[in-house]
Design an enzyme around this catalytic site. Structure first.
Site, PDB file in Angstrom:
ATOM      1  N   ALA A 117      -0.052   5.341   1.355  1.00  0.00           N
ATOM      2  CA  ALA A 117      -0.277   6.011   2.738  1.00  0.00           C
ATOM      3  C   ALA A 117      -0.351   5.272   3.951  1.00  0.00           C
ATOM      4  O   ALA A 117      -1.451   4.402   3.865  1.00  0.00           O
ATOM      5  CB  ALA A 117      -1.362   6.872   2.631  1.00  0.00           C
ATOM      6  N   ASP A 136       0.976  -1.052   0.070  1.00  0.00           N
ATOM      7  CA  ASP A 136      -0.183   0.073   0.065  1.00  0.00           C
ATOM      8  C   ASP A 136       0.879   1.119   0.012  1.00  0.00           C
ATOM      9  O   ASP A 136       2.244   1.077   0.082  1.00  0.00           O
ATOM     10  CB  ASP A 136      -0.737   0.028   1.148  1.00  0.00           C
ATOM     11  CG  ASP A 136      -1.774   1.033   1.414  1.00  0.00           C
ATOM     12  OD1 ASP A 136      -2.575   1.528   0.357  1.00  0.00           O
ATOM     13  OD2 ASP A 136      -1.888   1.622   2.534  1.00  0.00           O
ATOM     14  N   ASP A 168      -2.166  -0.922   5.626  1.00  0.00           N
ATOM     15  CA  ASP A 168      -2.494  -0.440   7.133  1.00  0.00           C
ATOM     16  C   ASP A 168      -4.021  -0.364   7.366  1.00  0.00           C
ATOM     17  O   ASP A 168      -4.367   0.289   8.418  1.00  0.00           O
ATOM     18  CB  ASP A 168      -1.746   1.080   7.538  1.00  0.00           C
ATOM     19  CG  ASP A 168      -2.826   2.046   6.490  1.00  0.00           C
ATOM     20  OD1 ASP A 168      -3.010   3.062   7.120  1.00  0.00           O
ATOM     21  OD2 ASP A 168      -2.551   1.756   5.269  1.00  0.00           O
ATOM     22  N   LYS A 216     -11.650   6.127  -3.292  1.00  0.00           N
ATOM     23  CA  LYS A 216     -12.275   7.550  -2.487  1.00  0.00           C
ATOM     24  C   LYS A 216     -13.956   7.727  -2.659  1.00  0.00           C
ATOM     25  O   LYS A 216     -14.360   8.343  -1.642  1.00  0.00           O
ATOM     26  CB  LYS A 216     -11.394   8.573  -2.860  1.00  0.00           C
ATOM     27  CG  LYS A 216      -9.866   8.408  -2.833  1.00  0.00           C
ATOM     28  CD  LYS A 216      -9.769   8.033  -1.315  1.00  0.00           C
ATOM     29  CE  LYS A 216      -8.205   7.651  -1.104  1.00  0.00           C
ATOM     30  NZ  LYS A 216      -7.937   6.942   0.214  1.00  0.00           N
TER      31      LYS A 216
END
Length: 275
Positions: A17, A15, A189, A56
């Site tokens: 960010a 991933d 994360d 998003k």
């Protein structure tokens, strides 16, 4: 010709960010808050973190489905948010994200060294993100200036379905020429990112402290006392519990040791689907 199980890893799918860049995953979460605020609707940073890992538009749709946020929107506009409203928020989110992505573009401490060690073990480095391509292009550009150049990148709008579907990870498998999904590790994360890896048939590693779940800067993380940090690890492990990661570690700096352990398990005939 018979099937032979892989005996060592071939690739890591990372991933962005909260995993390799932007300790605490502030770039996407803070912009959600700002985008909603421009429509006169308050969304907290904690609320904005809930669906992190999704594409998003889907992230905004999920936020708008939260009863409390839907009610705030209704109080402002006289209706609960429709898909068209979600698109309007998304269209405001996008330029804000591109404008401010550089503010949170620093590499996570230890990331470059860890990735160098992985390459030394012969692994290819694939990547994917909840960011659309127009944002990913900027993220990749900034990361390259800081010394991080992966072998492949897949944005969420380059596949039919983003996380938690497996398409982005599988697109990396195809592009990198990997022979077996069981020879891949997905590192993320967020729980949608772990579900993505699980659904793709890969080993999965959840990062508990560098990303969205802890939501602290690197300095704040390092300043946590040991007791508080252990409490946070327990809390975060429960967030990941249903997505069933194979491993939980604090940050990507610990990943090389996990890779060694997975290679040992593969050599013994273990497969990710069996654990």
């Amino acid at each position: 010709m018979k099937y032979e199980q892989p005996t060592q890893l071939q690739a890591v799918i990372l991933d962005w960010a909260g995993t390799v860049v932007d300790f605490g995953s502030f770039a996407p979460t803070q912009i959600f808050v700002e985008a909603f605020r421009e429509f006169g609707v308050e969304v907290s940073l904690e609320e904005s973190r809930g669906p992190m890992g999704m594409g998003k538009w889907d992230h905004i749709r999920t936020l708008c489905n939260i009863p409390e946020i839907a009610e705030r929107y209704r109080a402002k506009f006289g209706r609960i948010p429709t898909d068209d409203d979600v698109t309007d928020i998304y269209n405001r989110f996008m330029p804000l994200q591109i404008e401010k992505i550089a503010v949170h573009s620093a590499l996570i401490p230890g990331a470059l060294d860890a990735i160098s060690l992985l390459r030394g073990k012969g692994l290819k480095i694939g990547t994917c993100s909840g960011y659309p391509k127009v944002v990913m292009d900027k993220v990749v550009e900034l990361a390259g200036k800081n010394g991080y150049i992966p072998d492949h990148v897949v944005a969420t709008d380059e596949v039919p379905n983003g996380r938690p579907y497996p398409a982005q990870s599988l697109q990396n498998v195809i592009a990198l020429g990997i022979s077996d999904v069981s020879a891949c590790v997905k590192v993320d994360d967020t729980w949608p990112g772990i579900l993505e890896g699980r659904s793709a048939g890969m080993w999965t590693v959840a990062l508990t402290c560098s990303g969205n779940a802890l939501g602290l800067s690197y300095e704040e993380y390092k300043n946590l006392d040991a007791v508080e940090l252990d409490k946070e690890r327990v809390r975060i492990s429960k967030i990941f519990e249903d997505s069933k990661p194979h491993y939980l570690i604090d940050t990507i700096a610990e990943l090389p040791a996990v890779i060694d352990d997975i290679n040992s398990r593969l050599a013994k005939g273990e497969m990710p689907q069996c654990s």
